[in-house]
Design a protein around this motif. Structure first.
Motif, PDB file in Angstrom:
ATOM      1  N   GLN A 163       0.889  -1.095   0.051  1.00 12.29           N
ATOM      2  CA  GLN A 163      -0.095  -0.176   0.123  1.00 12.29           C
ATOM      3  C   GLN A 163       0.853   1.164  -0.017  1.00 12.29           C
ATOM      4  OE1 GLN A 163      -3.388  -0.527   0.122  1.00 12.29           O
ATOM      5  NE2 GLN A 163      -3.795   1.537  -0.183  1.00 12.29           N
ATOM      6  N   VAL A 164       0.901   2.146  -0.994  1.00 14.12           N
ATOM      7  CA  VAL A 164       1.580   3.138  -1.176  1.00 14.12           C
ATOM      8  C   VAL A 164       1.059   4.312  -0.708  1.00 14.12           C
ATOM      9  CG1 VAL A 164       2.976   4.557  -2.781  1.00 14.12           C
ATOM     10  CG2 VAL A 164       2.876   2.286  -3.128  1.00 14.12           C
ATOM     11  N   SER A 165      -0.259   4.586  -1.180  1.00 11.48           N
ATOM     12  CA  SER A 165      -0.974   5.688  -0.355  1.00 11.48           C
ATOM     13  C   SER A 165      -2.368   5.286  -0.222  1.00 11.48           C
ATOM     14  CB  SER A 165      -0.861   7.018  -1.495  1.00 11.48           C
ATOM     15  OG  SER A 165      -1.386   6.664  -2.545  1.00 11.48           O
ATOM     16  N   GLY A 166      -3.229   5.927   0.629  1.00 12.21           N
ATOM     17  CA  GLY A 166      -4.571   5.616   0.899  1.00 12.21           C
ATOM     18  C   GLY A 166      -4.546   4.456   1.688  1.00 12.21           C
ATOM     19  N   THR A 167      -5.821   4.132   2.244  1.00 12.89           N
ATOM     20  CA  THR A 167      -5.912   3.031   3.203  1.00 12.89           C
ATOM     21  C   THR A 167      -6.693   2.033   2.565  1.00 12.89           C
ATOM     22  OG1 THR A 167      -7.781   3.901   4.307  1.00 12.89           O
ATOM     23  CG2 THR A 167      -5.470   4.337   5.284  1.00 12.89           C
ATOM     24  N   ALA A 168      -6.710   0.754   3.026  1.00 15.58           N
ATOM     25  CA  ALA A 168      -7.590  -0.200   2.625  1.00 15.58           C
ATOM     26  C   ALA A 168      -7.995  -1.395   3.463  1.00 15.58           C
ATOM     27  CB  ALA A 168      -6.726  -1.106   1.382  1.00 15.58           C
ATOM     28  N   GLY A 169      -9.013  -1.951   3.724  1.00 16.82           N
ATOM     29  CA  GLY A 169      -9.470  -2.966   4.436  1.00 16.82           C
ATOM     30  C   GLY A 169      -9.417  -4.486   3.642  1.00 16.82           C
ATOM     31  N   LEU A 170      -8.668  -5.360   4.504  1.00 16.12           N
ATOM     32  CA  LEU A 170      -8.323  -6.760   3.907  1.00 16.12           C
ATOM     33  C   LEU A 170      -9.147  -7.785   4.787  1.00 16.12           C
ATOM     34  CD1 LEU A 170      -6.830  -8.522   2.222  1.00 16.12           C
ATOM     35  CD2 LEU A 170      -4.860  -8.341   3.622  1.00 16.12           C
ATOM     36  N   ARG A 171      -9.560  -8.888   4.177  1.00 18.67           N
ATOM     37  CA  ARG A 171     -10.211  -9.959   4.715  1.00 18.67           C
ATOM     38  C   ARG A 171      -9.924 -11.049   3.920  1.00 18.67           C
ATOM     39  NH1 ARG A 171     -15.424 -10.530   4.992  1.00 18.67           N
ATOM     40  NH2 ARG A 171     -15.969  -8.455   3.913  1.00 18.67           N
ATOM     41  N   GLN A 172      -9.217 -12.188   4.679  1.00 15.85           N
ATOM     42  CA  GLN A 172      -8.929 -13.238   4.167  1.00 15.85           C
ATOM     43  C   GLN A 172      -8.725 -14.402   5.093  1.00 15.85           C
ATOM     44  OE1 GLN A 172      -5.616 -13.877   1.261  1.00 15.85           O
ATOM     45  NE2 GLN A 172      -7.125 -15.427   0.140  1.00 15.85           N
ATOM     46  N   ASP A 173      -9.071 -15.579   4.952  1.00 18.37           N
ATOM     47  CA  ASP A 173      -8.818 -16.688   5.992  1.00 18.37           C
ATOM     48  C   ASP A 173      -9.118 -16.491   7.344  1.00 18.37           C
ATOM     49  OD1 ASP A 173      -7.964 -18.340   3.876  1.00 18.37           O
ATOM     50  OD2 ASP A 173      -5.914 -17.357   3.983  1.00 18.37           O
ATOM     51  N   GLY A 174     -10.312 -15.813   7.659  1.00 17.80           N
ATOM     52  CA  GLY A 174     -10.832 -15.533   8.922  1.00 17.80           C
ATOM     53  C   GLY A 174     -10.185 -14.084   9.677  1.00 17.80           C
ATOM     54  N   ARG A 175      -9.244 -13.479   8.984  1.00 19.20           N
ATOM     55  CA  ARG A 175      -8.681 -12.533   9.672  1.00 19.20           C
ATOM     56  C   ARG A 175      -8.944 -11.355   8.858  1.00 19.20           C
ATOM     57  NH1 ARG A 175      -5.116 -16.568  10.021  1.00 19.20           N
ATOM     58  NH2 ARG A 175      -4.054 -16.087   7.988  1.00 19.20           N
ATOM     59  N   GLY A 176      -8.971 -10.189   9.391  1.00 18.10           N
ATOM     60  CA  GLY A 176      -9.165  -8.714   8.724  1.00 18.10           C
ATOM     61  C   GLY A 176      -7.794  -7.798   9.125  1.00 18.10           C
ATOM     62  N   ALA A 177      -7.605  -6.733   8.261  1.00 15.60           N
ATOM     63  CA  ALA A 177      -6.536  -5.514   8.917  1.00 15.60           C
ATOM     64  C   ALA A 177      -6.863  -4.309   7.910  1.00 15.60           C
ATOM     65  CB  ALA A 177      -5.226  -6.277   8.576  1.00 15.60           C
ATOM     66  N   VAL A 178      -6.292  -3.209   8.281  1.00 21.95           N
ATOM     67  CA  VAL A 178      -6.638  -2.356   7.556  1.00 21.95           C
ATOM     68  C   VAL A 178      -5.228  -1.810   7.296  1.00 21.95           C
ATOM     69  CG1 VAL A 178      -7.128   0.315   7.889  1.00 21.95           C
ATOM     70  CG2 VAL A 178      -8.417  -1.215   8.819  1.00 21.95           C
ATOM     71  N   LEU A 179      -4.996  -1.684   5.909  1.00 17.36           N
ATOM     72  CA  LEU A 179      -3.250  -1.568   5.479  1.00 17.36           C
ATOM     73  C   LEU A 179      -3.504   0.043   5.339  1.00 17.36           C
ATOM     74  CD1 LEU A 179      -3.403  -3.933   2.383  1.00 17.36           C
ATOM     75  CD2 LEU A 179      -2.090  -4.097   4.411  1.00 17.36           C
ATOM     76  N   GLN A 180      -2.244   0.408   5.896  1.00 16.04           N
ATOM     77  CA  GLN A 180      -1.703   1.865   6.123  1.00 16.04           C
ATOM     78  C   GLN A 180      -0.456   2.011   5.055  1.00 16.04           C
ATOM     79  OE1 GLN A 180      -3.238   3.977   7.664  1.00 16.04           O
ATOM     80  NE2 GLN A 180      -4.500   2.691   9.227  1.00 16.04           N
ATOM     81  N   PRO A 181      -0.558   3.067   4.644  1.00 19.04           N
ATOM     82  CA  PRO A 181       0.772   3.398   3.538  1.00 19.04           C
ATOM     83  C   PRO A 181       2.012   2.798   4.121  1.00 19.04           C
ATOM     84  CG  PRO A 181      -0.649   5.323   3.689  1.00 19.04           C
ATOM     85  CD  PRO A 181      -1.095   4.369   4.729  1.00 19.04           C
ATOM     86  N   GLY A 182       2.904   2.183   3.281  1.00 19.18           N
ATOM     87  CA  GLY A 182       4.040   1.610   3.735  1.00 19.18           C
ATOM     88  C   GLY A 182       3.820   0.081   4.238  1.00 19.18           C
ATOM     89  N   GLU A 183       2.494  -0.626   4.240  1.00 23.78           N
ATOM     90  CA  GLU A 183       2.408  -1.667   4.702  1.00 23.78           C
ATOM     91  C   GLU A 183       2.133  -2.841   3.807  1.00 23.78           C
ATOM     92  OE1 GLU A 183       0.896  -1.143   9.229  1.00 23.78           O
ATOM     93  OE2 GLU A 183      -0.706  -1.436   7.575  1.00 23.78           O
ATOM     94  N   LEU A 184       2.591  -3.801   3.894  1.00 26.28           N
ATOM     95  CA  LEU A 184       2.529  -5.269   3.088  1.00 26.28           C
ATOM     96  C   LEU A 184       1.352  -6.249   3.577  1.00 26.28           C
ATOM     97  CD1 LEU A 184       6.310  -6.156   2.767  1.00 26.28           C
ATOM     98  CD2 LEU A 184       4.943  -5.195   0.863  1.00 26.28           C
ATOM     99  N   ALA A 185       0.786  -6.775   2.384  1.00 25.97           N
ATOM    100  CA  ALA A 185      -0.329  -7.806   2.696  1.00 25.97           C
ATOM    101  C   ALA A 185       0.025  -8.890   1.637  1.00 25.97           C
ATOM    102  CB  ALA A 185      -1.557  -7.212   2.511  1.00 25.97           C
ATOM    103  N   LEU A 186      -0.414 -10.179   2.068  1.00 31.56           N
ATOM    104  CA  LEU A 186      -0.022 -11.254   1.148  1.00 31.56           C
ATOM    105  C   LEU A 186      -1.650 -11.772   0.779  1.00 31.56           C
ATOM    106  CD1 LEU A 186       1.748 -13.385  -0.246  1.00 31.56           C
ATOM    107  CD2 LEU A 186       1.747 -14.762   1.834  1.00 31.56           C
ATOM    108  N   LEU A 187      -1.789 -11.855  -0.506  1.00 30.29           N
ATOM    109  CA  LEU A 187      -3.112 -12.483  -0.877  1.00 30.29           C
ATOM    110  C   LEU A 187      -2.755 -13.543  -1.409  1.00 30.29           C
ATOM    111  CD1 LEU A 187      -4.302  -9.152  -2.716  1.00 30.29           C
ATOM    112  CD2 LEU A 187      -4.754  -9.671  -0.556  1.00 30.29           C
ATOM    113  N   ASP A 188      -3.816 -14.754  -1.099  1.00 33.98           N
ATOM    114  CA  ASP A 188      -3.541 -15.896  -1.716  1.00 33.98           C
ATOM    115  C   ASP A 188      -4.996 -16.186  -2.659  1.00 33.98           C
ATOM    116  OD1 ASP A 188      -3.664 -18.674  -2.533  1.00 33.98           O
ATOM    117  OD2 ASP A 188      -3.287 -19.401  -0.230  1.00 33.98           O
ATOM    118  N   LEU A 189      -4.450 -15.908  -4.008  1.00 35.76           N
ATOM    119  CA  LEU A 189      -5.502 -16.107  -5.112  1.00 35.76           C
ATOM    120  C   LEU A 189      -6.279 -17.608  -5.366  1.00 35.76           C
ATOM    121  CD1 LEU A 189      -3.571 -14.004  -7.855  1.00 35.76           C
ATOM    122  CD2 LEU A 189      -5.104 -13.116  -5.840  1.00 35.76           C
ATOM    123  N   ARG A 190      -5.751 -18.246  -4.333  1.00 34.14           N
ATOM    124  CA  ARG A 190      -6.342 -19.814  -4.412  1.00 34.14           C
ATOM    125  C   ARG A 190      -7.672 -19.444  -3.652  1.00 34.14           C
ATOM    126  NH1 ARG A 190      -1.173 -23.058  -2.579  1.00 34.14           N
ATOM    127  NH2 ARG A 190      -1.349 -21.486  -1.306  1.00 34.14           N
TER     128      ARG A 190
END
Length: 329
Positions: A85-112
């Motif tokens: 996440q470079v700018s802005g914020t994002a809400g993420l949910r996968q595998d029963g967990r959730g997080a808010v991504l702030q600029p400068g944070e990483l997230a791993l998405l499993d496309l399976r």
């Protein structure tokens, strides 16, 4: 990277549908949603491929991306995406967990598997899409890392952030050999990130037997390419008897020889998935990981993955069960 989609060049009434088609084409089959009342999405998508790794950069208005259960069943994808996440914020949910991504944070998405990613405001995000098979054994632990925001102020994440930023800024074409090496670096760092994130928090020192078992495993991994690697040599290198070496693995439902063979097969599979359609040959890959006999390699490979090395490479590094499901879909 080059811009592959710019909605500024599209009639306003068509922008949302064009944006959805572009995201589905370049990242994965997804459901794309827009905020209520949003008549058109203003966005640009840049993309470029480094061998088997795809690099993406997105700048756009708020949007919601969803990979639903129906999509994973009808359009399976044996890939992972690491997002910065470079700018802005994002809400993420996968595998029963959730997080808010702030600029400068990483997230791993499993496309399976299903996930939802919602950008709350205009944003910029860089992504790398990697075949699951390129992570080797680490791909089996990805589920423990998804749905989390990963800080980049230390550890492997601190190495990945500047790498993603640099890849997203690449303008000139990358020579094939350099691209293949860069793709390998990305896959190795991503596997290391999964390994780092799945260590048991707060775990104290293991007992002597567990410590020695871990040392032996690391030694095996470091010497897999040596065709002379053997239980006797491993025992000598650690100053223990061959009998005690075998005792270490009694409770792990394997033997030392089987572990060596399986790890060699896993690394061959990983390299074949990375180098799909590219030299070296299958036999060269097998020799490079310590197999002396092509027949023995093929038999060992089929025992682990349920298909021949040639079928594995043709299927893009997908296990036999997944290939069958994809064919039947």
């Amino acid at each position: 990277m080059r811009p592959v989609l710019m909605t500024a060049t599209v009639p306003e009434a068509d922008r949302n549908s064009v944006w959805e088609r572009g995201v589905r084409q370049w990242l994965a089959p997804l459901r794309v949603g827009f905020p209520p009342g949003s008549a058109s999405c203003h966005g640009t998508l840049w993309a470029g491929d480094l061998a088997y790794v795809r690099v993406l950069s997105v700048q756009a208005d708020p949007v919601r991306l969803g990979r639903t259960a129906s999509l994973t069943a009808s359009a399976p994808a044996a890939r992972l995406a690491l997002a910065l996440q470079v700018s802005g914020t994002a809400g993420l949910r996968q595998d029963g967990r959730g997080a808010v991504l702030q600029p400068g944070e990483l997230a791993l998405l499993d496309l399976r598997r299903p996930f939802f990613l919602e950008q709350h405001r205009r944003f910029r995000m860089h992504l790398v899409r990697v075949p699951c098979a390129a992570l080797g054994a680490a791909q089996g632990r990805v589920e423990r890392v998804t749905g989390r925001a990963l800080r980049t102020d230390g550890g492997i994440a601190a190495l990945l952030e500047p790498l993603l930023l640099g890849l997203a800024q690449q303008d000139a074409p990358t020579p094939a050999r350099v691209a293949d090496r860069l793709a390998g670096n990305v896959a190795d760092l991503l596997a290391s990130l999964v390994d780092e994130q799945t260590r048991e928090p707060g775990a104290g020192p293991a007992d002597a037997r567990r410590q020695l078992s871990a040392l032996v495993r690391r030694y095996i991994d470091a010497h897999l390419r040596d065709p002379e690697l053997s239980p006797a040599g491993i025992a000598d290198a650690h100053g223990i008897s061959l009998r005690y070496l075998h005792l270490l693995f009694e409770g792990e439902e394997t033997t030392v020889r089987r572990l060596i063979r399986r790890r060699r097969v896993e690394e061959c599979a990983r390299e074949l998935a990375r180098r799909q359609g590219v030299v070296p040959t299958i036999s060269a890959v097998a020799r490079g990981w310590g197999f002396r006999n092509a027949t023995h390699f093929s038999r060992s490979f089929r025992e682990v993955f349920g298909m021949s090395p040639r079928e594995w490479r043709a299927a893009g590094g997908q296990p036999a069960a997944l290939v069958a499901r994809s064919t039947d879909a």
